[in-house]
Motif scaffolding. Structure first.
Motif, PDB file in Angstrom:
ATOM      1  N   PRO A 299       0.782  -1.188  -0.039  1.00 35.62           N
ATOM      2  CA  PRO A 299       0.081  -0.081  -0.052  1.00 35.62           C
ATOM      3  C   PRO A 299       0.793   1.261  -0.095  1.00 35.62           C
ATOM      4  O   PRO A 299       0.313   2.307   0.160  1.00 35.62           O
ATOM      5  N   CYS A 300       2.261   1.009  -0.194  1.00 33.16           N
ATOM      6  CA  CYS A 300       3.042   2.277  -0.167  1.00 33.16           C
ATOM      7  C   CYS A 300       2.622   3.389  -1.348  1.00 33.16           C
ATOM      8  O   CYS A 300       2.319   2.872  -2.549  1.00 33.16           O
ATOM      9  N   ARG A 301       2.506   4.745  -0.952  1.00 35.60           N
ATOM     10  CA  ARG A 301       1.952   5.640  -2.002  1.00 35.60           C
ATOM     11  C   ARG A 301       3.076   6.619  -2.375  1.00 35.60           C
ATOM     12  O   ARG A 301       2.812   7.724  -2.734  1.00 35.60           O
ATOM     13  N   CYS A 302       4.376   5.877  -2.351  1.00 32.48           N
ATOM     14  CA  CYS A 302       5.532   7.118  -2.708  1.00 32.48           C
ATOM     15  C   CYS A 302       5.114   7.512  -4.160  1.00 32.48           C
ATOM     16  O   CYS A 302       5.474   8.590  -4.503  1.00 32.48           O
ATOM     17  N   ALA A 303       4.628   7.013  -5.204  1.00 30.40           N
ATOM     18  CA  ALA A 303       4.513   7.459  -6.575  1.00 30.40           C
ATOM     19  C   ALA A 303       3.581   8.528  -6.196  1.00 30.40           C
ATOM     20  O   ALA A 303       3.648   9.584  -6.976  1.00 30.40           O
ATOM     21  N   GLU A 314      -0.894  11.705   4.203  1.00 32.58           N
ATOM     22  CA  GLU A 314      -2.258  11.192   3.887  1.00 32.58           C
ATOM     23  C   GLU A 314      -2.065   9.494   3.543  1.00 32.58           C
ATOM     24  O   GLU A 314      -2.987   9.065   2.997  1.00 32.58           O
ATOM     25  N   CYS A 315      -0.507   8.962   3.468  1.00 27.42           N
ATOM     26  CA  CYS A 315      -0.561   7.618   3.221  1.00 27.42           C
ATOM     27  C   CYS A 315      -0.910   6.898   4.550  1.00 27.42           C
ATOM     28  O   CYS A 315      -0.582   7.204   5.642  1.00 27.42           O
ATOM     29  N   PRO A 316      -1.635   6.078   4.535  1.00 27.24           N
ATOM     30  CA  PRO A 316      -2.174   5.114   5.752  1.00 27.24           C
ATOM     31  C   PRO A 316      -0.852   4.833   6.621  1.00 27.24           C
ATOM     32  O   PRO A 316      -1.239   4.413   7.797  1.00 27.24           O
ATOM     33  N   LEU A 317       0.026   4.448   5.858  1.00 25.01           N
ATOM     34  CA  LEU A 317       1.344   3.676   6.723  1.00 25.01           C
ATOM     35  C   LEU A 317       2.230   4.853   7.242  1.00 25.01           C
ATOM     36  O   LEU A 317       3.066   4.256   8.090  1.00 25.01           O
ATOM     37  N   PHE A 318       2.048   5.912   7.146  1.00 24.91           N
ATOM     38  CA  PHE A 318       2.804   6.977   7.591  1.00 24.91           C
ATOM     39  C   PHE A 318       2.945   6.954   9.065  1.00 24.91           C
ATOM     40  O   PHE A 318       1.954   7.151   9.806  1.00 24.91           O
ATOM     41  N   LYS A 319       4.188   6.960   9.826  1.00 22.50           N
ATOM     42  CA  LYS A 319       4.184   6.887  10.973  1.00 22.50           C
ATOM     43  C   LYS A 319       3.672   5.822  11.914  1.00 22.50           C
ATOM     44  O   LYS A 319       3.978   5.554  13.103  1.00 22.50           O
ATOM     45  N   VAL A 321       2.970   2.306  10.363  1.00 24.21           N
ATOM     46  CA  VAL A 321       3.858   1.024   9.968  1.00 24.21           C
ATOM     47  C   VAL A 321       5.141   1.399   9.239  1.00 24.21           C
ATOM     48  O   VAL A 321       6.322   0.744   9.523  1.00 24.21           O
ATOM     49  N   CYS A 322       5.137   2.561   8.681  1.00 29.95           N
ATOM     50  CA  CYS A 322       6.384   2.939   7.917  1.00 29.95           C
ATOM     51  C   CYS A 322       7.185   3.920   8.503  1.00 29.95           C
ATOM     52  O   CYS A 322       6.494   5.352   8.896  1.00 29.95           O
ATOM     53  N   THR A 323       8.373   3.891   9.035  1.00 25.57           N
ATOM     54  CA  THR A 323       8.899   4.834   9.784  1.00 25.57           C
ATOM     55  C   THR A 323      10.542   4.607   9.114  1.00 25.57           C
ATOM     56  O   THR A 323      10.906   3.808   8.403  1.00 25.57           O
ATOM     57  N   ALA A 327      11.275   1.405   7.185  1.00 28.22           N
ATOM     58  CA  ALA A 327      10.737   2.134   5.975  1.00 28.22           C
ATOM     59  C   ALA A 327      10.236   1.140   4.870  1.00 28.22           C
ATOM     60  O   ALA A 327      10.584  -0.013   4.858  1.00 28.22           O
ATOM     61  N   LYS A 328       8.900   1.570   4.465  1.00 33.51           N
ATOM     62  CA  LYS A 328       8.167   0.773   3.436  1.00 33.51           C
ATOM     63  C   LYS A 328       8.183   1.380   1.924  1.00 33.51           C
ATOM     64  O   LYS A 328       7.857   0.785   1.114  1.00 33.51           O
ATOM     65  N   GLY A 329       8.874   2.190   1.859  1.00 31.07           N
ATOM     66  CA  GLY A 329       9.248   2.998   0.481  1.00 31.07           C
ATOM     67  C   GLY A 329      10.495   3.789   0.777  1.00 31.07           C
ATOM     68  O   GLY A 329      10.660   4.369   1.853  1.00 31.07           O
ATOM     69  N   PRO A 330      10.655   4.110  -0.784  1.00 27.82           N
ATOM     70  CA  PRO A 330      12.121   4.909  -0.669  1.00 27.82           C
ATOM     71  C   PRO A 330      12.067   6.468  -0.281  1.00 27.82           C
ATOM     72  O   PRO A 330      12.794   6.935   0.049  1.00 27.82           O
ATOM     73  N   CYS A 331      10.638   6.863  -0.149  1.00 26.22           N
ATOM     74  CA  CYS A 331      10.466   8.327   0.235  1.00 26.22           C
ATOM     75  C   CYS A 331      10.808   8.331   1.717  1.00 26.22           C
ATOM     76  O   CYS A 331      10.871   9.483   2.210  1.00 26.22           O
ATOM     77  N   MET A 332      10.614   7.340   2.450  1.00 24.58           N
ATOM     78  CA  MET A 332      10.899   7.204   3.939  1.00 24.58           C
ATOM     79  C   MET A 332      12.428   6.927   4.259  1.00 24.58           C
ATOM     80  O   MET A 332      13.058   7.568   5.186  1.00 24.58           O
ATOM     81  N   VAL A 333      12.859   6.412   3.318  1.00 24.00           N
ATOM     82  CA  VAL A 333      14.436   5.920   3.371  1.00 24.00           C
ATOM     83  C   VAL A 333      15.238   7.265   3.316  1.00 24.00           C
ATOM     84  O   VAL A 333      16.320   7.185   4.155  1.00 24.00           O
ATOM     85  N   SER A 338      10.411  13.058   0.840  1.00 22.30           N
ATOM     86  CA  SER A 338       9.432  13.898   1.549  1.00 22.30           C
ATOM     87  C   SER A 338       8.711  13.102   2.811  1.00 22.30           C
ATOM     88  O   SER A 338       8.860  13.665   3.810  1.00 22.30           O
ATOM     89  N   CYS A 339       8.819  11.844   2.516  1.00 25.06           N
ATOM     90  CA  CYS A 339       7.985  10.950   3.822  1.00 25.06           C
ATOM     91  C   CYS A 339       9.015  11.094   5.173  1.00 25.06           C
ATOM     92  O   CYS A 339       8.713  11.402   6.252  1.00 25.06           O
ATOM     93  N   GLY A 340      10.358  10.621   4.815  1.00 26.20           N
ATOM     94  CA  GLY A 340      11.436  10.931   5.694  1.00 26.20           C
ATOM     95  C   GLY A 340      11.306  12.303   6.468  1.00 26.20           C
ATOM     96  O   GLY A 340      11.589  12.508   7.670  1.00 26.20           O
TER      97      GLY A 340
HETATM   98 FE1  SF4 Z   1       3.625   5.770   2.711  1.00 24.09          FE
HETATM   99 FE2  SF4 Z   1       5.852   5.009   3.620  1.00 24.09          FE
HETATM  100 FE3  SF4 Z   1       5.412   4.957   1.151  1.00 24.09          FE
HETATM  101 FE4  SF4 Z   1       5.667   7.186   2.283  1.00 24.09          FE
HETATM  102  S1  SF4 Z   1       7.328   5.696   2.021  1.00 24.09           S
HETATM  103  S2  SF4 Z   1       4.124   6.485   0.745  1.00 24.09           S
HETATM  104  S3  SF4 Z   1       5.037   6.929   4.161  1.00 24.09           S
HETATM  105  S4  SF4 Z   1       4.625   3.808   2.861  1.00 24.09           S
END
Ligand code: SF4
Length: 347
Positions: A299-303, A314-319, A321-323, A327-333, A338-340
Motif C-alpha cells: 500500500p506504499c503511495r510513494c508514486a 495522507e498515506c495510511p502507513l505514515f508513522k 507502519v512506515c518509519t 521504511a516501506k518505501g524509498p520516500c521514507m528511506v 518527502s516522507c522521511g
Molecule cells: Fe507511505 Fe512510507 Fe511509502 Fe511514504 S514511504 S508513501 S509513508 S509507505
C-alpha cells in the motif's frame, strides 16, 4: 514590502492555492522555519519529485546488486541508496550476504582506489539530478585522463524539467512551483520559462532561508491572482538566468538525453542522462532499466507523494507502519525523501 507585511498578507489569504516545493531541502526548510504556521491554511504546500533516490527504479538496485556479487567487482554508492528496495533485496541486505558494496563520500574516491587495485572493477552507482551530474562528468574525465580501464558508471541520472512537465500534465492541481535552488544554479532560471508558458504555471526560484521561501510563496500567490505564469528569480545571489555554463557544457560533453524510468511512475521521455556513445565502454548497463514493481500488494503511495497528488501524512502507513527504521518505501528511506522529512519534523 517587508517580511512582516508579507506574513500578514499570507496569513489572511482566503483563496485556495496549491504550491509545490520541488526539492527536499526546501521541504525541510519549510518545517524548520514553521512556514505553515505563518501562512493561511488555504495555501497548501506540497512536496515534489526532487529526491533522486526515491525515484530510482527497483531494477536499478537489482543491477547494482548483480555487479556487487560478481567476482572481482566492487560497487561504490552514496549511503542513502543502501536501504532502498530492489525487486528482491536492498544493497544493505546484499552486503549482509557478502556482496561487495561500499559507501563513497565523493565519486572522486574511486580514482585512487582503482589505481591501487587494477585487478578489481569498480562500479560507481551514479544517481542524481543535474546538480550532481557534473561531478560524474569530472570523474569520467579523470578516469579517461588516467587511463583507468577498471571503472564503470551505473547511471540513474535524471533531469528535473521533464519530471515537472509530468507533474504539470497530471491531475495534481498545482498552481505554482518553488523551483529547486541547487538544480536552478546549474540550469538557470530560464530553464522553467517554457513550462511556465506551456502550462500556465508560475515559478519562483528561491533560496533556503525562511524569508526566501515566504517571498516565493507570496510571489506565486500574487502571480496566480493576476493570472500570470512567469519565472521570477528571487535567488539571484546563486542562480543566474543562463545557469552555470561551464557545468552545462560538462554535462553535455559526456551525457545525452533519453527516456528513463521513474519508480512508481514509469517511463518519462527525455528525463534521463546517459553516457554518450563515445563513452559507452564506461557504462555498466544503465540502459533499458524499467520500472519493475517491487510488491504489487504494497500500500506504499510513494508514486503519489512524488508527484504531489498526496502529502506523506495522507498515506495510511505514515508513522504507523512506515518509519525511517522500518521504511516501506524509498520516500521514507532517503534523507531527501518527502516522507522521511515529514516524519523527522512532525514528531
Ligand atoms: Fe507511505 Fe512510507 Fe511509502 Fe511514504 S514511504 S508513501 S509513508 S509507505
Amino acid at each position: 514590502m517587508n517580511i512582516e507585511e508579507i506574513i500578514s498578507e499570507l496569513k489572511a489569504y482566503d483563496q485556495q492555492v496549491n504550491i509545490m516545493e520541488v526539492c527536499g531541502t526546501h521541504t525541510a526548510s519549510i518545517f524548520r522555519h514553521g512556514i505553515r504556521s505563518l501562512i493561511s491554511d488555504k495555501i497548501r504546500l506540497i512536496s515534489g519529485p526532487g529526491c533522486p533516490v526515491c525515484i530510482t527504479p527497483a531494477e536499478y538496485i537489482d543491477r547494482a546488486i548483480e555487479w556487487s556479487k560478481k567476482p572481482d567487482c566492487l560497487l561504490l554508492t552514496f549511503g542513502d541508496m543502501m536501504k532502498v528496495a530492489g525487486t528482491k533485496q536492498s544493497l544493505s541486505e546484499a552486503k549482509g550476504e557478502g556482496a561487495k558494496v561500499e559507501i563513497m563520500y565523493s565519486p572522486l574516491d574511486v580514482l585512487k582506489r582503482a589505481k591501487e587495485r587494477p585487478g578489481m572493477t569498480f562500479i560507481i552507482a551514479a544517481v542524481g539530478f543535474e546538480t550532481t551530474v557534473p561531478s560524474y562528468a569530472l570523474v569520467l574525465q579523470q578516469i579517461i585522463a588516467g587511463g583507468l580501464n577498471n571503472v564503470k558508471l551505473l547511471t540513474a541520472l535524471r533531469r528535473v524539467i521533464p519530471a515537472l512537465e509530468f507533474v504539470c500534465a497530471s491531475d495534481t492541481g498545482i498552481n505554482g512551483f518553488i523551483a529547486p535552488g541547487h538544480v536552478s544554479s546549474i540550469l538557470g532560471s530560464k530553464a522553467y520559462a517554457e513550462l511556465a508558458g506551456n502550462y500556465g504555471r508560475p515559478f519562483a526560484v528561491a533560496g533556503f532561508e525562511g524569508e526566501y521561501i515566504l517571498a516565493a510563496i507570496y510571489d506565486l500567490v500574487k502571480q496566480k491572482e493576476k493570472n500570470k505564469a512567469e519565472v521570477h528569480n528571487l535567488y539571484s545571489s546563486s542562480v543566474r538566468e543562463e545557469g552555470n555554463i561551464k557545468a552545462l557544457h560538462l554535462i553535455d560533453q559526456y551525457f545525452e538525453q533519453g527516456t528513463a524510468a521513474w519508480r512508481g511512475l514509469g517511463d518519462i521521455p527525455d528525463s534521463g542522462l546517459y553516457l554518450r556513445p563515445e563513452y559507452r565502454e564506461y557504462d555498466a548497463g544503465s540502459f533499458d532499466i524499467r520500472d519493475k514493481q517491487v510488491d504489487a500488494s504494497s500500500p506504499c503511495r510513494c508514486a503519489e507523494v512524488i508527484i504531489g497528488r498526496i502529502n506523506p501524512d495522507e498515506c495510511p502507513l505514515f508513522k504507523t507502519v512506515c518509519t525511517p527504521t522500518k521504511a516501506k518505501g524509498p520516500c521514507m528511506v532517503s534523507a531527501e525523501g518527502s516522507c522521511g522529512i515529514w516524519y523527522r519534523f512532525s514528531k
